[in-house]
Design an enzyme around this catalytic site. Structure first.
Site, PDB file in Angstrom:
ATOM      1  N   GLU A  96       0.847  -1.194   0.000  1.00 48.88           N
ATOM      2  CA  GLU A  96       0.000   0.000   0.000  1.00 48.88           C
ATOM      3  C   GLU A  96       0.879   1.239   0.000  1.00 48.88           C
ATOM      4  O   GLU A  96       2.102   1.141   0.169  1.00 48.88           O
ATOM      5  CB  GLU A  96      -0.958  -0.005   1.196  1.00 48.88           C
ATOM      6  CG  GLU A  96      -0.275   0.025   2.548  1.00 48.88           C
ATOM      7  CD  GLU A  96      -1.249  -0.221   3.715  1.00 48.88           C
ATOM      8  OE1 GLU A  96      -2.165  -1.058   3.588  1.00 48.88           O
ATOM      9  OE2 GLU A  96      -1.072   0.428   4.755  1.00 48.88           O
ATOM     10  N   HIS A 149      -3.908   3.507   8.034  1.00 47.63           N
ATOM     11  CA  HIS A 149      -2.676   3.029   8.661  1.00 47.63           C
ATOM     12  C   HIS A 149      -1.721   4.202   8.882  1.00 47.63           C
ATOM     13  O   HIS A 149      -1.623   5.083   8.034  1.00 47.63           O
ATOM     14  CB  HIS A 149      -1.973   2.007   7.766  1.00 47.63           C
ATOM     15  CG  HIS A 149      -2.598   0.643   7.808  1.00 47.63           C
ATOM     16  ND1 HIS A 149      -2.467  -0.263   6.786  1.00 47.63           N
ATOM     17  CD2 HIS A 149      -3.352   0.037   8.756  1.00 47.63           C
ATOM     18  CE1 HIS A 149      -3.115  -1.371   7.112  1.00 47.63           C
ATOM     19  NE2 HIS A 149      -3.662  -1.218   8.297  1.00 47.63           N
TER      20      HIS A 149
END
Lengths: 376, 290
Positions: free
Chosen positions: B210, B247
């Site tokens: 990611e 995150h």
């Protein structure tokens, strides 16, 4: 968390690093009074929790109190990096013999602190790196051993600065490193670090970013102002992470990776995501408020609910969303994709309570939500 | 490779709600959990697992090699250092919001002693049919089946989605490793690729990255040295710059950390990069002919 310059400089002072004399002003008159008191040419610096203020016109210089008043009037109320300027720092101008650069930051790849020093300053470290690659000292440090004066002095030998300056800078780097550790900083940067004609060192600017995971134990640091749209602020107050985007397909998903992937899939199949909204973790209980936020964005035409349960249970998440849907009764088409832990119960809930059949494939749900967002 | 070891698992924070809940799940799956630790609660048992006051006491009686930490973020550093100090070989740090400086201290100590640390902010490891250390639903047969594809993911939710898809397409996992969503983690993508390359039970690797950091780019450089194909998906192509996407590590700063940079680096080194998660299984089928 970005710490504004004025509190950051207060922390530098407490750590034994000199900064120019100065005070905060919230009005042009106050700025003029401070300039009067300082009896010196001053810098007027916009206080916002964002970098690159100089390039955005957030720093002015004034020789006299009247000019300080005028410059402050121009800066206050302006918008910089997404924040309205409410205060300026009025600071004595220091006569600079040489501008330097000093910082300690987290080196993610090496998983250790990284010490950076350059005998050139006043520009971005990237720019210094491009123009003067041989004037940068860049050293990974062992977090358990830290940085002590002998090591700092050895590192500075290759800068070819005069030995007394090296001595002073070495001592300053040790203090900078200790502050970085004490404050749980991600980045503690002094740029420029001024070497004065008298041989002293003064931190003219300071950029301090605290690790968000450590903010709770850094109670001495003032909590930063936050930036965002009104929906983003509302989500934050509810303990939800919501990022508003340009599109018209609203998204509810769980987990950071799945939520991003859902946005990406909407984009890939030709649609435009309206938001990032993660309802995993504890946020599953907030289905109703999460729904009202994502549907609160003007121009949203459809909703895509994409749940994939691992440790988070889709049946519990679906409960919150179904309850929210029944209370809000939104007049908008919705496509569900539900997989993983608790999927049977979650699908049954959506089918029975909302009369909606979830799609078997995530990609089909994505395409349906995009189609429903298109003008009829 | 995790599958090669006969694991002996220690659960730190075993008497807490999560620790106790997942101890039962991991045990039911067949994971050899030999002991648990909660300071001040030694002497009792949790789901038949003996509890000790310290890692040292648990170590003396049971010689665990792997520890999974169900302790709150402020306690992670000391718990991890205790485990490393006692000679455990592998740590799984699940907690989110562990201060990054604490993580760096743990990793420095672990590196010096050759200890593997997975996480923090991670869902843990599953070796289907053998054991589970962490909080993935290993018992879900539509998600985890013994097989030959190694899966490594920063995200638990995305990992779950791709594993479901893979199992439906007829694949199984040699192991699932959730490395975590923090900016600084122990086991990196590159480490996982190396482990899977060395593992005789793995035929191909799925890597789910990611935005944020340069871990995917660093891993890409290892791909030319591999004999096994790598299929990748990078989440966050549509993530705006300067916003943290859930995150702590998922943030694009300028061009640094962008999905484009990662996808380009992976493709340049020979990885097969999927545009959407569902393509991962399609690419695997093409590569492994199933």
């Amino acid at each position: 968390m970005f710490v504004e310059e004025h509190p950051a400089k207060r922390l530098l002072t407490e750590g034994g690093i000199p900064v120019p004399r100065g005070e905060l002003a919230g009005s042009p008159d106050k700025a003029a009074q401070i300039a009067e008191r300082l009896q010196a040419p001053v810098a007027i610096k916009a206080q916002v929790p964002a970098g690159r203020r100089g390039k955005a016109g957030g720093v002015r210089f004034a020789d006299r109190p009247a000019e300080a008043r005028e410059a402050t009037a121009q800066i206050l109320g302006a918008r910089l990096g997404g924040f309205v300027v409410e205060h300026v720092l009025v600071e004595e101008r220091v006569s600079i013999a040489r501008e330097l650069y000093a910082a300690v930051t987290n080196d993610a790849a090496r998983a250790c602190p990284l010490l950076l020093f350059a005998s050139e300053g006043g520009m971005d470290i990237e720019e210094i790196h491009a123009k003067f690659p041989d004037r940068i000292v860049m050293v990974p440090l062992d977090v358990r051993r830290g940085l002590e004066a002998p090591q700092a002095h050895t590192l500075l030998q290759r800068t070819l600065l005069p030995p007394p300056a090296q001595e002073a800078i070495g001592d300053l780097l040790v203090k900078l490193y200790r502050l970085y550790r004490k404050l749980d900083a991600e980045l503690l940067e002094i740029n420029p670090l001024a070497l004065t004609a008298a041989g002293g060192l003064v931190a003219l600017d300071c950029k301090l970013v605290i690790d968000d995971s450590a903010v709770r134990r850094q109670t001495q640091i003032p909590v930063a102002r936050l930036q965002g749209t009104s929906l983003e602020m509302r989500a934050r107050a509810e303990g939800l992470l919501y990022v508003e985007l340009e599109g018209n397909v609203a998204i509810l998903a769980n987990g950071a990776g799945l939520t991003m992937s859902t946005m990406d899939a909407v984009t890939f199949y030709g649609g435009r995501p309206a938001n990032f909204m993660e309802i995993g973790g504890d946020a599953y209980k907030k289905g109703e408020v999460a729904l009202s936020i994502v549907l609160g964005k003007p121009g949203v035409k459809s909703l895509l609910v994409n749940l994939c349960g691992a440790f988070a249970r889709t049946d519990v998440m679906a409960q919150g969303i179904v309850r929210g849907w029944q209370q809000l009764k939104p007049q908008i088409p919705v496509a569900f994709s539900i997989h993983g832990t608790g999927e049977e119960e979650a699908i049954r809930l959506v089918r029975e309570q909302l009369g909606i059949e979830p799609y078997e494939e995530m990609d089909d749900a994505v395409r349906a939500a995009i189609d429903m967002a298109r003008p009829a | 490779m995790p599958a090669d070891n006969a694991v002996r698992v220690l659960v730190q924070g075993i008497t807490g709600r999560e620790g106790s809940f997942w101890t039962e799940r991991m045990k039911q799956y067949g994971t050899p959990i030999v002991a648990g630790v909660t300071p001040g609660k030694g002497g009792r048992a949790v789901h038949g697992v003996p509890v000790y006051d310290s890692v040292e006491a648990a170590w003396n009686g049971h010689a665990p090699d792997t520890s999974v930490l169900f302790v709150p973020p402020p306690a992670v550093k000391q718990a991890a250092l205790d485990a490393i100090g006692c000679g455990l070989r592998r740590l799984v740090m699940l907690a989110e919001h562990v201060p990054v400086h604490d993580v760096m201290e743990v990793l420095a100590e672990a590196r010096e002693r050759g200890v593997e640390v997975i996480g923090p902010n991670c869902p843990g490891i599953v070796v289907p049919g053998r054991y589970s250390v962490g909080i993935m639903p290993a018992w879900a047969r539509n998600m985890f089946q013994p097989g030959t594809v190694g899966v490594v993911s920063r995200s638990g939710s995305l990992g779950a989605l791709v594993c479901l898809d893979m199992v439906r397409a007829g694949f199984g996992e040699s192991a699932f490793i959730g490395i975590g969503g923090d900016p600084i983690v122990g086991t990196t993508f590159r480490d996982a690729l190396q482990q899977f390359e060395a593992d005789p039970g793995t035929q191909a690797v799925v890597m789910l990255g990611e935005v944020g950091g340069t871990m995917e780019e660093d891993a890409a450089a290892f791909i030319p040295e591999m004999s096994k194909p790598v299929v990748a998906f990078i989440a966050g192509t549509s993530a705006p710059e300067g916003k943290r996407m859930g995150h702590a590590g998922a943030i694009v700063a300028g061009t640094r950390g962008s999905a484009r940079s990662k996808i380009d680096a992976l493709r340049a080194e020979g990885a097969h990069v999927a545009d959407v998660p569902s393509q991962v299984s399609v690419l695997l089928s093409r590569l492994l002919g199933e």
